[in-house]
Every structure is written in structure tokens, then in C-alpha cells.
Design a protein around this motif. Structure first.
Motif, PDB file in Angstrom:
ATOM      1  N   THR A 279      48.624  53.742  39.378  1.00  0.00           N
ATOM      2  CA  THR A 279      48.788  52.626  38.800  1.00  0.00           C
ATOM      3  C   THR A 279      49.537  52.501  37.227  1.00  0.00           C
ATOM      4  O   THR A 279      49.318  51.781  36.583  1.00  0.00           O
TER       5      THR A 279
ATOM      6  N   SER B  17      49.379  45.074  40.878  1.00  0.00           N
ATOM      7  CA  SER B  17      48.420  45.971  40.897  1.00  0.00           C
ATOM      8  C   SER B  17      47.451  46.008  42.043  1.00  0.00           C
ATOM      9  O   SER B  17      46.842  47.191  42.231  1.00  0.00           O
TER      10      SER B  17
ATOM     11  N   SER C  86      42.386  48.485  36.487  1.00  0.00           N
ATOM     12  CA  SER C  86      43.807  48.819  35.962  1.00  0.00           C
ATOM     13  C   SER C  86      44.291  47.800  34.873  1.00  0.00           C
ATOM     14  O   SER C  86      44.897  48.297  33.763  1.00  0.00           O
TER      15      SER C  86
END
Length: 499
Positions: A401, A409, A142
Motif C-alpha cells: 500500500t 487503496s 492505510s
């Protein structure tokens, strides 16, 4: 020395050589993360195929057998949020490396187990390290890929590995059990863990921890106990009943503790799970989509595997091969939808339509009979399932996300894995009951015979597939109501790659 993620060319329109190097390294980071993801997803099914041989070799009872699966599920499900938050506080690279090394070592212990107790201990250790590894992998992805086009491709590949891993695990488990030994379904994890560990040490930057980590101890205790109780309760239902005091009490305690956890998170200064992570509509809707997907996917793998083996007489290897068209469809959908379709129609449409396509595939499979042929009656449904699952998974992972801050995260990634795990636990318990009831109903209305017993099994499997189709329709409605149809925001990037 580390470098931040490349968000595009400088104002002059020229990319310097440093950023070009960073671009190349990013995709090697994806290879490392992908190997870890594939290893964890394979492990969800690869052990199931080998259980009968392991039971015969180590001499444990049918009643004890479930603990080889449940021990892993309990450790993994209950510790995921803690593992995700530790990654945010101590560094994702650190937790990723610890998770890989520990999972590999636990796999070696399991493969060399000389007793049932050692095998279960190894499975619990695998679950513990998977709870550290899985959120670290997704959160690294992410914060590494923040440019929209690259992010779409990276999440597509990651999702393809997640969707295909369970089916490939069935094939790999069958091959290793038939051609080698049940022990190799454990040892094979080393072939993934070692290269991924080397890659992580070489490619990922060491974290620069500038502030002292602060853990929400009450929140950790509440949510870990809650998830443990819920997973245990549903696992206990499989071997008892929905009215069993232990199962029912465990589930009630788990739900109460979840309520306590939510209250705690709204009051403490440094929450384990900041409520802002789930209250955004895009993220909240995506988390629910992943939960529903987990419920449906478990019914596909579990009960179709039973159908192939018990009703059609497929060998473990042939069963694994039977899932390959679905794997191909998952990979195709996951790698094309995020870049080609998602930017044009938006996440609401992709997730809702994906669920409906998967529901249609599941509905086709409810028509299976004892004499169904693979090419005509089974493969079309599997392909539709794969196309739908790939679209939902790749989009929901991005949405969950979307716009997340680096410090959140890890816990957001953990919540994705938690949703899949809890969804799977609920559906496995529920659908086991559905299958049993449907088979019993058929037998009570037909004369006893071998044919009636075989047909009763099919009635049970198809009943679970009908429920699975219903889950996916519900997922489409949830996505249509909750997920806004606007472009997904990338996560904020941070330095993750070493030069």
C-alpha cells in the motif's frame, strides 16, 4: 463533521486540541479494524476443527465435507477485487459496516443450520461479506495512518493479528468444539462483529461521495470468473488428481481469463485494477511476497495440525496450544520490526531476511519423527517461523500500500488478500499431492504394519514442510530482486474519523 489524518504538528510547534482528539480516535479506529481482521483470520481455521462434529450432527458425507471450506474460499477469493473497488467508489466505511453486519448474520445462520445445504449457504455468504470486509479494513488502515512512525506501529499490530489469527483459530475451535458445540465456532464471530460494528458507526466518518461511481463491468466479470475457476480447480485437485479434466480445465480457463483481464485493464477508461497499482516495484514485489507467504503459511497450519493430531495424538485444544509460541513470535516480530529495524535497513533486507528465517524454521521441522518431543524438536522451529512470518507480513503489507492514492487503496488492499487466498489454494492442492506421494513411496518400500503406516504419515507431513521451506527461500530471492531498498512511502490520507 470529519477531520483529516494528523500528519504532524502545525508550524508553530503546538498541536491544537482538535488534532489531539483525532490522534486518540485513530488508535480506537485501529481497535475496530483489528477486531474485524482477527474475525476474518480466525474463520480461516476455526471451522476446520469443528467439521467432524458438524458432519456427524448434520449427517453429510465425507465427499460433501470439503464444500464447507470450498464454498467460503470460492466466494471470498473470486469477489475480493470487486469488494475492494466498491470500497473505493462507495466509501470504505459503508463497505466495512456492510461487511461486518453481513458476516455476523451469516455466522448466526451457519450456527443455527439444520441441514448441510444451509451450512454451505452460510459459508458462501460469509465468504461474500468477507470479500467486502477484508479490503475495506486494510484500506481504512492505510489511509488512516500516514505518519511514518505511527504507520509502522499500526501495520505491525494489524499484521500480528493476521499472522496469529489462524493459530488462535485452531485453539479457539478446539475449545469451543470440546467444551460447547461445533455451532459455537460460527456464533463466536458475533462477539467480534457486534463491537466492531458499533465502533465503526461511532468512530468512522460517513463518506462524502462527490462523483458517480463507474464500474469496469467487463473487468469485474473476467477477474471474478478467473479467480473462481482457479480456486475451484485447485480445490478439485485435492479430491481428484492433477490430470482430472474438470480440475485441469478449470485452472486453464482461469489463467486465460486472467490474461484477458490484464489486457482489459490496459484499455478501459476506468479499470477495476489500474495497472499502476502493481507495476511499481515496491508494491509489485510486496504483492508477490504476500502470495508466497500465503503458500507457506497454509502448509504450516494444515500439515502441522495433522502431525500433532495423527502422529502425536494431541487433542484439538492441545494442538492449538502447541502453536502459541509461534503466535508470540509473530506478534513480537510484527510489532517491533516495522518501527525498530525497517527504518534502518530497508524493506528489501527485512523481507528477504524474514523469509530466510522462516525457511530455517520450516527446515528444522522437516526432521520431525514419531517420537519427537515438543520443547526440543518442535518449538524452536515454530519460534523461527513466527519471527520470519511477522517480519515479512508487517513489511509486505506496508509495501503493498506504499504511495497508493486513496481512490486505489481498496483495490490494492483486495489484491493483498487475493494473493494470500490464491497462494493458499495452490499450496493446499500441491502439498496434499506431495504428502500423499511421500507417504505412498514410504509404504511401498517397507513391510506393512501399524508402525509403517504411522511413519508414512510423518514422511508425508515433513515432505510438505520441506516444500514450504523452499517456497520461503524463493520468496527471499523474489524480494531481493524486486523490492527496492528505500523507505516506504505512506499512502495519501483522507478524512475517515468522525468527531
Amino acid at each position: 463533521m470529519s477531520t483529516s489524518v494528523d500528519r504532524g504538528a502545525p508550524a508553530s510547534g503546538k498541536k491544537d486540541s482538535g488534532l489531539r482528539g483525532s490522534h486518540a480516535v485513530r488508535w480506537w479506529v485501529l481497535v475496530v479494524i483489528g477486531m474485524a481482521q482477527l474475525m476474518v483470520m480466525l474463520d480461516a481455521t476455526v471451522v476446520n476443527i469443528a467439521l467432524p462434529e458438524a458432519q456427524q450432527d448434520l449427517g453429510f458425507s465425507d465427499g460433501s465435507r470439503q464444500w464447507v471450506i470450498t464454498g467460503y474460499a470460492l466466494a471470498f477469493g473470486s469477489l475480493l477485487l470487486l469488494g475492494g473497488r466498491l470500497g473505493d467508489l462507495l466509501g470504505r466505511r459503508t463497505l466495512f459496516v456492510i461487511g461486518l453486519a453481513g458476516f455476523g448474520a451469516a455466522s448466526v445462520l451457519g450456527g443455527s443450520a439444520s441441514s448441510f445445504e444451509i451450512l454451505v449457504a452460510a459459508r458462501v455468504a460469509q465468504g461474500l461479506f468477507a470479500a467486502v470486509l477484508a479490503p475495506a479494513a486494510l484500506s481504512l488502515l492505510s489511509v488512516t495512518f500516514t505518519e511514518p512512525a505511527e504507520r509502522a506501529k499500526a501495520f505491525g499490530i494489524f499484521s500480528a493479528l493476521g499472522g496469529a489469527g489462524g493459530a488462535v483459530g485452531l485453539l479457539l475451535g478446539g475449545m469451543l468444539t470440546e467444551w460447547a458445540s461445533w455451532r459455537w465456532v460460527m456464533y463466536v464471530n458475533v462477539a467480534f462483529a457486534v463491537p466492531a460494528l458499533i465502533g465503526a458507526l461511532l468512530l468512522l466518518a460517513k463518506p462524502a461521495i462527490t462523483k458517480k461511481p463507474k464500474l469496469d463491468i467487463p473487468g469485474i466479470v473476467a477477474v471474478s470468473a478467473a479467480l473462481f475457476a482457479i480456486v475451484y480447480g485447485f480445490a478439485h485437485v485435492e479430491s481428484t488428481s492433477w490430470t482430472d479434466p474438470v480440475a485441469l480445465g478449470s485452472m486453464i480457463v482461469g489463467v486465460v481469463l486472467l490474461v484477458v483481464f490484464v489486457w482489459l485493464e490496459s484499455t478501459v477508461a476506468h479499470p477495476l485494477l489500474p495497472l499502476r497499482v502493481v507495476l511499481a516495484r515496491t508494491r509489485g514485489g510486496s504483492f508477490l511476497a504476500v502470495f508466497v507467504l500465503g503458500m507457506g503459511m497454509f502448509s504450516i497450519f494444515l500439515f502441522l495440525t495433522y502431525y500433532f493430531a495423527a502422529s502425536l495424538g494431541y487433542s484439538p485444544i492441545k494442538t492449538g496450544l502447541a502453536f502459541l509460541p509461534m503466535v508470540a513470535a509473530v506478534v513480537t516480530s510484527s510489532t517491533t520490526m516495522p518501527s525498530l529495524v525497517l527504518p534502518k535497513v530497508g524493506p528489501k533486507i527485512v523481507v528477504s531476511a524474514g523469509f530466510l528465517v522462516a525457511a530455517a524454521g520450516m527446515a528444522l521441522l522437516t526432521r520431525l519423527e514419531l517420537d519427537s518431543t515438543y520443547a526440543t524438536h518442535i518449538m524452536p522451529g515454530l519460534i523461527l517461523l513466527g519471527l520470519g512470518i511477522g517480519a515479512v507480513m508487517s513489511t509486505a503489507f506496508q509495501g503493498a500500500t506504499s504511495g497508493i492514492h486513496p481512490e486505489d487503496s481498496g483495490v490494492a488492499s483486495a489484491l493483498i488478500n487475493t494473493g494470500q487466498q490464491i497462494g493458499g489454494s495452490i499450496s493446499t492442492a500441491l502439498l496434499t499431492t506431495v504428502a500423499s506421494s511421500a507417504a505412498t513411496d514410504y509404504l511401498t518400500s517397507h513391510k506393512p504394519s501399524a508402525l509403517a503406516a504411522a511413519q508414512a504419515g510423518v514422511e508425508g507431513y515433513t515432505a510438505t514442510l520441506a516444500w514450504g521451506s523452499g517456497f520461503f527461500v524463493a520468496g527471499a530471492v523474489i524480494a531481493a530482486c524486486l523490492i527496492p531498498n528505500r523507505a516506504l512511502e505512506p499512502s495519501e490520507g483522507e478524512p475517515v474519523m468522525a468527531h
